[in-house]
Design a protein around this motif. Structure first.
Motif, PDB file in Angstrom:
ATOM      1  N   UNK A 413      40.927  34.216  37.542  1.00  0.00           N
ATOM      2  CA  UNK A 413      41.517  34.052  36.216  1.00  0.00           C
ATOM      3  C   UNK A 413      42.641  35.049  35.972  1.00  0.00           C
ATOM      4  N   UNK A 414      42.760  36.041  36.847  1.00  0.00           N
ATOM      5  CA  UNK A 414      43.788  37.080  36.687  1.00  0.00           C
ATOM      6  C   UNK A 414      45.153  36.680  37.230  1.00  0.00           C
ATOM      7  N   UNK A 415      45.248  35.563  37.960  1.00  0.00           N
ATOM      8  CA  UNK A 415      46.558  35.128  38.449  1.00  0.00           C
ATOM      9  C   UNK A 415      47.464  34.788  37.270  1.00  0.00           C
ATOM     10  N   UNK A 416      48.746  35.107  37.418  1.00  0.00           N
ATOM     11  CA  UNK A 416      49.709  34.669  36.410  1.00  0.00           C
ATOM     12  C   UNK A 416      50.537  33.514  36.934  1.00  0.00           C
ATOM     13  N   UNK A 526      49.014  18.785  40.964  1.00  0.00           N
ATOM     14  CA  UNK A 526      48.557  18.313  39.653  1.00  0.00           C
ATOM     15  C   UNK A 526      47.190  17.644  39.708  1.00  0.00           C
ATOM     16  N   UNK A 527      46.788  17.185  40.889  1.00  0.00           N
ATOM     17  CA  UNK A 527      45.480  16.528  41.023  1.00  0.00           C
ATOM     18  C   UNK A 527      44.385  17.469  41.501  1.00  0.00           C
ATOM     19  N   UNK A 528      44.650  18.769  41.453  1.00  0.00           N
ATOM     20  CA  UNK A 528      43.634  19.736  41.874  1.00  0.00           C
ATOM     21  C   UNK A 528      42.319  19.462  41.150  1.00  0.00           C
ATOM     22  N   UNK A 539      24.853  20.366  35.392  1.00  0.00           N
ATOM     23  CA  UNK A 539      26.003  20.625  36.251  1.00  0.00           C
ATOM     24  C   UNK A 539      26.853  21.740  35.653  1.00  0.00           C
ATOM     25  N   UNK A 540      27.127  22.723  36.474  1.00  0.00           N
ATOM     26  CA  UNK A 540      27.997  23.816  36.061  1.00  0.00           C
ATOM     27  C   UNK A 540      29.356  23.637  36.727  1.00  0.00           C
ATOM     28  N   UNK A 541      30.425  23.634  35.938  1.00  0.00           N
ATOM     29  CA  UNK A 541      31.770  23.508  36.495  1.00  0.00           C
ATOM     30  C   UNK A 541      32.258  24.889  36.894  1.00  0.00           C
ATOM     31  N   UNK A 542      32.316  25.106  38.213  1.00  0.00           N
ATOM     32  CA  UNK A 542      32.680  26.416  38.750  1.00  0.00           C
ATOM     33  C   UNK A 542      34.193  26.588  38.857  1.00  0.00           C
ATOM     34  N   UNK A 543      34.932  25.479  38.920  1.00  0.00           N
ATOM     35  CA  UNK A 543      36.395  25.520  38.938  1.00  0.00           C
ATOM     36  C   UNK A 543      36.893  24.357  38.099  1.00  0.00           C
ATOM     37  N   UNK A 544      37.757  24.645  37.138  1.00  0.00           N
ATOM     38  CA  UNK A 544      38.191  23.639  36.173  1.00  0.00           C
ATOM     39  C   UNK A 544      39.436  22.862  36.583  1.00  0.00           C
ATOM     40  N   UNK A 545      40.091  23.248  37.679  1.00  0.00           N
ATOM     41  CA  UNK A 545      41.390  22.645  37.959  1.00  0.00           C
ATOM     42  C   UNK A 545      42.386  23.096  36.906  1.00  0.00           C
ATOM     43  N   UNK A 546      43.280  22.214  36.490  1.00  0.00           N
ATOM     44  CA  UNK A 546      44.274  22.552  35.477  1.00  0.00           C
ATOM     45  C   UNK A 546      43.683  22.365  34.081  1.00  0.00           C
ATOM     46  N   UNK A 547      43.836  23.368  33.229  1.00  0.00           N
ATOM     47  CA  UNK A 547      43.336  23.331  31.854  1.00  0.00           C
ATOM     48  C   UNK A 547      44.485  23.662  30.905  1.00  0.00           C
ATOM     49  N   UNK A 548      44.710  22.800  29.917  1.00  0.00           N
ATOM     50  CA  UNK A 548      45.729  23.079  28.893  1.00  0.00           C
ATOM     51  C   UNK A 548      45.073  23.871  27.773  1.00  0.00           C
ATOM     52  N   UNK A 549      45.601  25.069  27.499  1.00  0.00           N
ATOM     53  CA  UNK A 549      45.009  25.871  26.435  1.00  0.00           C
ATOM     54  C   UNK A 549      45.532  25.439  25.068  1.00  0.00           C
ATOM     55  N   UNK A 550      45.042  26.084  24.032  1.00  0.00           N
ATOM     56  CA  UNK A 550      45.373  25.658  22.670  1.00  0.00           C
ATOM     57  C   UNK A 550      46.836  25.912  22.315  1.00  0.00           C
ATOM     58  N   UNK A 552      49.192  25.144  24.417  1.00  0.00           N
ATOM     59  CA  UNK A 552      49.930  24.106  25.124  1.00  0.00           C
ATOM     60  C   UNK A 552      50.316  24.450  26.543  1.00  0.00           C
ATOM     61  N   UNK A 553      49.871  25.605  27.055  1.00  0.00           N
ATOM     62  CA  UNK A 553      50.210  25.996  28.423  1.00  0.00           C
ATOM     63  C   UNK A 553      49.077  25.618  29.372  1.00  0.00           C
ATOM     64  N   UNK A 554      49.442  25.117  30.556  1.00  0.00           N
ATOM     65  CA  UNK A 554      48.440  24.706  31.541  1.00  0.00           C
ATOM     66  C   UNK A 554      48.211  25.803  32.566  1.00  0.00           C
ATOM     67  N   UNK A 555      46.937  26.069  32.826  1.00  0.00           N
ATOM     68  CA  UNK A 555      46.535  27.183  33.688  1.00  0.00           C
ATOM     69  C   UNK A 555      45.531  26.703  34.726  1.00  0.00           C
ATOM     70  N   UNK A 556      45.561  27.370  35.890  1.00  0.00           N
ATOM     71  CA  UNK A 556      44.651  27.033  36.986  1.00  0.00           C
ATOM     72  C   UNK A 556      44.325  28.324  37.730  1.00  0.00           C
TER      73      UNK A 556
END
Length: 715
Positions: A413-416, A526-528, A539-550, A552-556
């Motif tokens: 989560x620390x990657x920019x 984009x299909x990660x 089921x626990x989601x250990x990796x979310x792929x791309x997530x758009x935050x509130x 409007x920026x998408x993070x992975x």
């Protein structure tokens, strides 16, 4: 009478013709135009040589090449070797390829036309730039994936695995996958250059193993007498040139940032007009050196000079959590807050190369055995290294020539952001960059060749690494390599972009640069896919792929906000409004971090999606740029394991641990995904182990909430 009548008639005809236009109907004229002194990827301005005897308004009506009319797209004519834009009777030509070219232009006065040629001489370039796919990806192989590689690998399979020749040939050939070569998957550097920005008036500091200050493709950009050699007793303390014979990491890093452009040798850096300073910190890591490499007193830096970026392509891999210290954060903060008249320099940090494993240092086949590799989860977490959990470092992941995640780039989560780095220069392209000079030392040398040939078989190196093998026609003096990779490459590619940003607008702060990187980077893969773990209660989601935050920026967690885009970043930099003054919230906590510390009664249930939940309330309504979370998690059985009748046994409590954070706006960030390499007890700041602790005062940084409000309940 007859003769007179004819004369009058002739005069009448003449008058009639003059009345239809006469000298007002002259066609425009055009002359050939010659253009010289062009540089690949840089704009050259010119003017069409046209005139009109009666001053009619003229315009260019057509551009053609090789007999074909070229239709502009969004005002851009795409010629065989570059692009052309026209404004009135002026033009801007940007050579993409260095070859000479010619095209035809047609001028019109709205009725009549004239045509002529524009001849453009060959552009100045760098002979290896056409293979540097990270700058401009045309689908080139960068000397990888050669026919000699297939032959060498086939022979290797026959010798070491006893395979029949036909089977070995088939397996070797099958490993060549051309789909990894995707034109356009690059950092859009040519667009930044076309805007006239090449790193002018910036300084990049290479903190590494060394830097060859007299390298032919670096020397013009190296600031004299400013580099430091930290080795005690060094003959010249201002010369960090490495004495190693098998390659100097820092020299290759420096070439990616600022190899001199358009000098007719080698390749080209991302910021080819930035200046360079080198520190061989990795050769002598003292407390004094730690302060110097962050610009503190004794570094030689004034707080006024344009130190744009510190590149830090180094790190550590330990399958244990190392404690975070406020003192270390303050050391890092100095360079980000005090330099450049308080606007700060940007610290760019390589995320690490332990997505698949820790390279057999400690963990052997751990992440293969526990399923992390098969699931596509990172083996190590970028936050395990405490220096990478600070907002004062920009942590960078690595991507391939198809925009996909590399096999090794550590996630977290620390990657920019991410940047190109490639694989190993065999079955997929790596980086083409500077190497130690001469064939007597370096990655490209007789020394490295001998190592491979002795450990595999004679001629292996020539077959597997043709460009790095002494004598290659494009690398006769072995001053360059085509096998540099890792997040060690992704970081300097990003550092080059930072230099371009601050060259375009030196008024920006280090936070402005981070803001531009977030807003300008390109979403890749984009299909990660998500990675789900089946546990007892769901089921626990250990990796979310791309997530758009509130916001409007998408993070992975694999890519941060995407691959850096130099052209777009420079464009944003030129118009960017500086951010408001920095403001940080105070730590808020519960349990041992409460105002009056108490042990939490909550236990973490085993094999459970529900887990245990803790909430923290933040009162300040400020925009999040980075969020830090300090955690301590204990397990009485978590030590160095014990010998039993069935062999060595260690609890899986560390590997099983997963941590997610949900912001007040509902954005989810996975800090720890489970199945990561936490197999030893936590370490304090002096590397003393603390049995019984999986985490002890460990800080996790998340960049996933960028732009959201901090106010509200965090879970």
């Amino acid at each position: 009478m007859l003769k007179i009548k004819r004369t009058v008639l002739s005069a009448s005809v003449l008058v009639a013709l003059a009345g239809c236009g006469g000298t007002d109907n002259l066609a425009p004229t055009s002359q050939p135009v010659s253009v010289a002194g062009t540089h690949a990827w840089l704009n050259t301005t010119g003017k069409f040589a046209v005139a009109d005897a009666n001053s009619d308004d003229l315009s260019i009506s057509e551009i053609s090449q090789n007999g074909q009319t070229i239709t502009p797209v969004a005002g851009v004519y795409r010629l065989a070797t570059g692009t052309l834009t026209i404004s009135g009777l002026n033009f801007v030509y940007t050579p993409i390829d260095a070859d000479a070219t010619e095209f035809t232009y047609t001028v019109t006065d709205a009725e009549l036309t004239s045509s002529n040629k524009v001849s453009i001489a060959a552009a100045k370039t760098d002979p290896l730039a056409h293979q540097q796919w990270h700058l401009r990806n045309t689908g080139q192989k960068a000397y990888a994936m050669s026919s000699s590689l297939v032959e060498a690998m086939s022979e290797l399979y026959q010798i070491f695995f006893g395979l029949p020749e036909a089977q070995a040939d088939q397996i070797a050939a099958s490993r060549i996958d051309l789909s990894i070569l995707k034109p356009g998957e690059d950092m859009n550097v040519a667009s930044a250059f076309a805007q006239g920005v090449t790193g002018q008036n910036t300084i990049a500091v290479v903190v590494d193993s060394g830097m060859e200050i007299r390298h032919e493709d670096l020397v013009e950009n190296v600031l004299p007498n400013r580099s430091l050699n930290f080795i005690e007793g060094a003959i010249d303390p201002t010369d960090p040139t490495s004495t190693a014979v098998d390659g100097d990491h820092g020299t290759s890093v420096a070439g990616l940032i600022a190899a001199k452009g358009w000098n007719g040798i080698g390749g080209r850096g991302v910021a080819p007009d930035a200046q360079l300073i080198g520190f061989n910190y990795l050769e002598a890591q003292t407390t004094e050196a730690e302060l110097i490499i962050h610009g503190h007193a004794g570094s030689g830096f004034s707080t006024q000079e344009p130190i744009a970026v510190f590149n830090r392509s180094y790190g550590m891999t330990i399958p244990a959590a190392l404690a975070y210290t406020e003192a270390a954060e303050e050391t890092q903060a100095y360079s980000a807050k005090a330099l450049r008249n308080g606007k700060g320099a940007v610290n760019v940090k390589a995320a690490g190369n332990s997505f698949e494993d820790g390279r057999a240092q400690f963990d052997a086949s751990l992440c293969s055995d526990n399923g992390a590799n098969d699931l596509g989860l990172t083996c190590y977490n970028g936050n395990f290294e405490p220096s990478q959990a600070t907002p004062y470092y920009v942590v960078v992941g690595a991507v391939n020539s198809d925009g996909g995640h590399t096999s090794y780039s550590t996630a977290g989560a620390n990657l920019l952001v991410s940047a190109p780095a490639g694989e190993y220069g065999t079955f997929a392209p790596a980086m083409v960059t500077t190497d130690q000079m001469t064939c007597l030392r370096g990655y490209s040398s007789f020394v490295t060749k001998a190592f491979f040939d002795e450990n595999y078989f004679p001629t292996f190196y020539k077959g597997a690494y043709p460009f790095d093998n002494p004598g290659h026609e494009d690398n006769l003096s072995c001053n360059y390599t085509a096998t540099f990779n890792g997040t060690s490459s992704a970081a300097p590619n990003t550092s080059g972009v930072v230099a371009l940003i601050l060259s375009a607008n030196p008024a920006l702060t280090y936070r402005d640069v981070r803001d531009i990187l977030v807003k300008s980077s390109t979403k890749v893969s984009s299909n990660d896919a998500k990675v789900n773990l089946e546990v007892a209660d769901g089921t626990f989601t250990a990796h979310d792929g791309w997530v758009k935050n509130a916001a409007g920026y998408e993070f992975n967690n694999k890519f941060g906000y995407g691959r850096v885009n130099a052209g777009k970043a420079v464009q944003l930099a030129k118009t960017h409004t500086r951010l408001a003054a920095e403001k940080a919230t105070l730590w808020s906590g519960v349990g041992v971090y409460a105002e009056q510390p108490v042990a939490l009664a909550q236990e973490i249930p085993d094999n459970s999606k529900a887990g245990t939940s803790i909430t923290i309330n933040v009162a300040e309504d400020i925009k999040v740029e980075a969020a830090q979370f300090k955690l301590s998690v204990a397990n009485a059985e978590f030590n160095y394991g014990e010998d039993t009748a069935e062999g060595y046994v260690q609890t899986t409590a560390g590997m099983d641990l997963a941590i997610e954070v949900i912001s007040p706006a509902g954005t989810r960030s996975v800090l720890l995904s489970s199945k990561q390499a936490l197999i030893y007890p936590a370490l304090d700041e002096n590397f003393n182990d603390m049995p019984g602790s999986i985490l002890k005062d460990n800080v996790f940084l998340s960049n996933a909430f960028y732009g959201e409000s901090a106010k509200g309940t965090w879970t």
